[in-house]
Design a protein around this motif. Structure first.
Motif, PDB file in Angstrom:
ATOM      1  N   UNK A  76       0.817  -1.214   0.000  1.00 55.45           N
ATOM      2  CA  UNK A  76       0.000   0.000   0.000  1.00 55.45           C
ATOM      3  C   UNK A  76       0.850   1.263   0.000  1.00 55.45           C
ATOM      4  N   UNK A  77       1.996   1.234   0.666  1.00 57.61           N
ATOM      5  CA  UNK A  77       2.800   2.460   0.749  1.00 57.61           C
ATOM      6  C   UNK A  77       3.880   2.451  -0.301  1.00 57.61           C
ATOM      7  N   UNK A  78       5.104   2.097   0.116  1.00 58.66           N
ATOM      8  CA  UNK A  78       6.185   1.781  -0.803  1.00 58.66           C
ATOM      9  C   UNK A  78       6.580   2.838  -1.787  1.00 58.66           C
ATOM     10  N   UNK A  79       7.034   4.022  -1.374  1.00 56.92           N
ATOM     11  CA  UNK A  79       7.552   4.989  -2.319  1.00 56.92           C
ATOM     12  C   UNK A  79       8.976   4.632  -2.688  1.00 56.92           C
ATOM     13  N   UNK A 139      -2.222  13.908  -0.090  1.00 61.66           N
ATOM     14  CA  UNK A 139      -0.886  13.635   0.440  1.00 61.66           C
ATOM     15  C   UNK A 139       0.185  14.286  -0.442  1.00 61.66           C
ATOM     16  N   UNK A 140       0.143  13.998  -1.728  1.00 63.63           N
ATOM     17  CA  UNK A 140       1.156  14.543  -2.638  1.00 63.63           C
ATOM     18  C   UNK A 140       0.890  16.001  -2.987  1.00 63.63           C
ATOM     19  N   UNK A 148     -11.028  19.743  -4.366  1.00 61.96           N
ATOM     20  CA  UNK A 148      -9.683  20.160  -3.977  1.00 61.96           C
ATOM     21  C   UNK A 148      -9.071  21.155  -4.957  1.00 61.96           C
ATOM     22  N   UNK A 149      -9.836  21.544  -5.976  1.00 63.65           N
ATOM     23  CA  UNK A 149      -9.375  22.488  -6.996  1.00 63.65           C
ATOM     24  C   UNK A 149      -8.104  21.987  -7.674  1.00 63.65           C
ATOM     25  N   UNK A 180      -6.482   8.708  -6.256  1.00 65.04           N
ATOM     26  CA  UNK A 180      -6.696  10.142  -6.455  1.00 65.04           C
ATOM     27  C   UNK A 180      -6.594  10.889  -5.124  1.00 65.04           C
ATOM     28  N   UNK A 181      -7.119  10.303  -4.079  1.00 65.54           N
ATOM     29  CA  UNK A 181      -7.010  10.911  -2.752  1.00 65.54           C
ATOM     30  C   UNK A 181      -5.547  11.053  -2.342  1.00 65.54           C
TER      31      UNK A 181
END
Length: 456
Positions: A2-5, A135-136, A160-161, A129-130
């Motif tokens: 799920x994470x893993x950047x 986050x990003x 979120x524009x 998308x969230x």
């Protein structure tokens, strides 16, 4: 998973002390990813690491969380039903970002790209998308590709524009919602809506002499939207859809198909079957139909959703080596932009690959986000939204070269970007117009463009 950047050390163009990073995240898939898909994703990551993060200065800069330059996201089906369409896209989008970074970036700083896998799944698309937005904190997103994913992602973008530009979501529902003001200008697409493809498809069917057709479609925004538009267009040309009141629709998550449903799709002796499919589930559907000896009974009319050299291979061949899809015909958006020749040349030099369907549209979507941010002078979704119509189809100088366009905008000049996919002139609903190529599947399974068709 799920994470893993993945954080890379990078070599950048001459931006002084500016820093850039590439983030790659993939959500847990609902099904096992094939080895070929793993290899494709690994190749995309390798390509992105090299083209986005390699520049001309020769100074190695460690990536950082602190980023003040433009950050854009990509919401791509790297896995799932549209993976054959999505897997080249990180390279395409990365090529556009790298080009701009090598000629000065946006608003004086390099552009950062964050890639998320939608898995061709609206629920996963919402999570992705969230992540991109909250986050990003991206200012714009290239995507989604599946219309259902874009439908799910748009409320997040609008709230979120964040500007969302899709290279491949063609459902007519977006035009209708834009007309109602639901998107507040935070939506555009570089591929024409299926109101156009429906008319092209109907015209192709009539030109081939078909008066009675049946229809089967994937049960999602793309399939149902194109189905309804096709029925209307075909009837206007004097044709009849024999299962109009009970069209065959299959579940996007289906892996098996009821024989009675298959028989119903080919019932009432249609002269042709219009099949609005996605590649993975569509191949399963057609294989099941072939097991019932149904494919030999009629001509298949296909759409852009399966326009991929891999699709005939997925469906299979006869015992004699002939493609099961031999003789099938279809439509796909025509790519005829003034910038196409240069894009194709650079793409093939960089990757050694042929240009895939919707690749020019993804490239143009990325370029528009960056041009609009430069024109606005701010790296925000609101700024991008305010300048998208101007750079895409305004009264300024027509320009195809991306770096020339960026420099003109920096100097305060108005431009009209002429893309690789087309002129990308957006109307008030964020739509582009378009004509279509017709294509056919040959006996060996190869796709051949057979002509052009202009929707009436």
């Amino acid at each position: 998973m799920h994470g893993g950047e993945k954080i890379f050390s990078s070599r950048l163009p001459c931006f002084g002390k500016s820093k850039s990073r590439l983030t790659w995240r993939k959500y847990r898939a609902r099904e096992i990813i094939s080895k070929s898909q793993q290899q494709a994703i690994a190749l995309a990551i390798t390509f992105l690491a090299s083209v986005i993060l390699t520049g001309a200065c020769g100074k190695s800069i460690t990536t950082s969380w602190e980023e003040t330059g433009l950050k854009i996201g990509a919401l791509i089906p790297l896995t799932g039903d549209l993976s054959s369409l999505g897997q080249p896209m990180p390279e395409v989008i990365g090529l556009a970002v790298n080009t701009v970074n090598q000629c000065g970036g946006v608003n004086g700083k390099p552009v950062t790209l964050v890639v998320e896998d939608s898995q061709t799944n609206p629920e996963v698309g919402v999570a992705a998308m969230t992540q991109l937005v909250e986050v990003e904190q991206v200012a714009g997103v290239v995507g989604g590709f599946a219309s259902g994913v874009s439908t799910a992602a748009l409320p997040i973008a609008v709230r979120s524009q964040v500007m969302l530009i899709s290279p491949a979501s063609t459902s007519p529902i977006f035009t209708q919602k834009a007309q109602q003001g639901e998107f507040e200008g935070y939506w555009a697409r570089t591929a024409p809506p299926d109101t156009h493809q429906a008319r092209a498809l109907a015209k192709l069917a009539r030109e081939k002499g078909f008066k009675l057709v049946s229809i089967v479609t994937i049960d999602n925004d793309y399939g149902i939207g194109l189905e309804q538009q096709f029925i209307e267009a075909f009837e206007q040309l004097g044709g009849t859809v024999v299962n109009k009141y009970q069209p065959s629709r299959y579940d996007p998550q289906a892996t098996t198909f009821d024989n009675q449903v298959l028989l119903y799709s080919f019932g009432n002796t249609p002269e042709a079957l219009v099949a609005i499919l996605y590649p993975q589930t569509g191949a399963l559907w057609l294989k099941a139909a072939n097991q019932q000896n149904l494919l030999e009974q009629t001509t298949l009319i296909l759409t852009d959703g399966v326009y991929s050299p891999d699709f005939p291979e997925q469906v299979g061949k006869t015992n004699k080596g002939k493609s099961l899809l031999a003789g099938a015909i279809g439509t796909v958006p025509q790519v005829n932009g003034q910038g196409l020749a240069n894009f194709t040349k650079v793409w093939q030099e960089q990757t050694g690959q042929e240009v895939s369907v919707f690749a020019p549209h993804a490239y143009d979507a990325t370029v528009l986000l960056m041009l609009a941010a430069e024109a606005a002078g701010v790296n925000t979704g609101e700024g991008i939204k305010s300048k998208i119509p101007e750079v895409a189809g305004g009264t300024g100088k027509k320009v195809t070269d991306v770096c020339e366009a960026m420099e003109l905008v920096r100097q305060g000049n108005k431009i009209n970007y002429q893309g690789a996919s087309g002129n990308v002139d957006l109307d008030e609903n964020g739509d582009v117009a378009g004509n279509y190529d017709t294509w056919a599947v040959e006996a060996d399974g190869k796709l051949k463009v057979t002509g052009k068709i202009i929707p009436d």
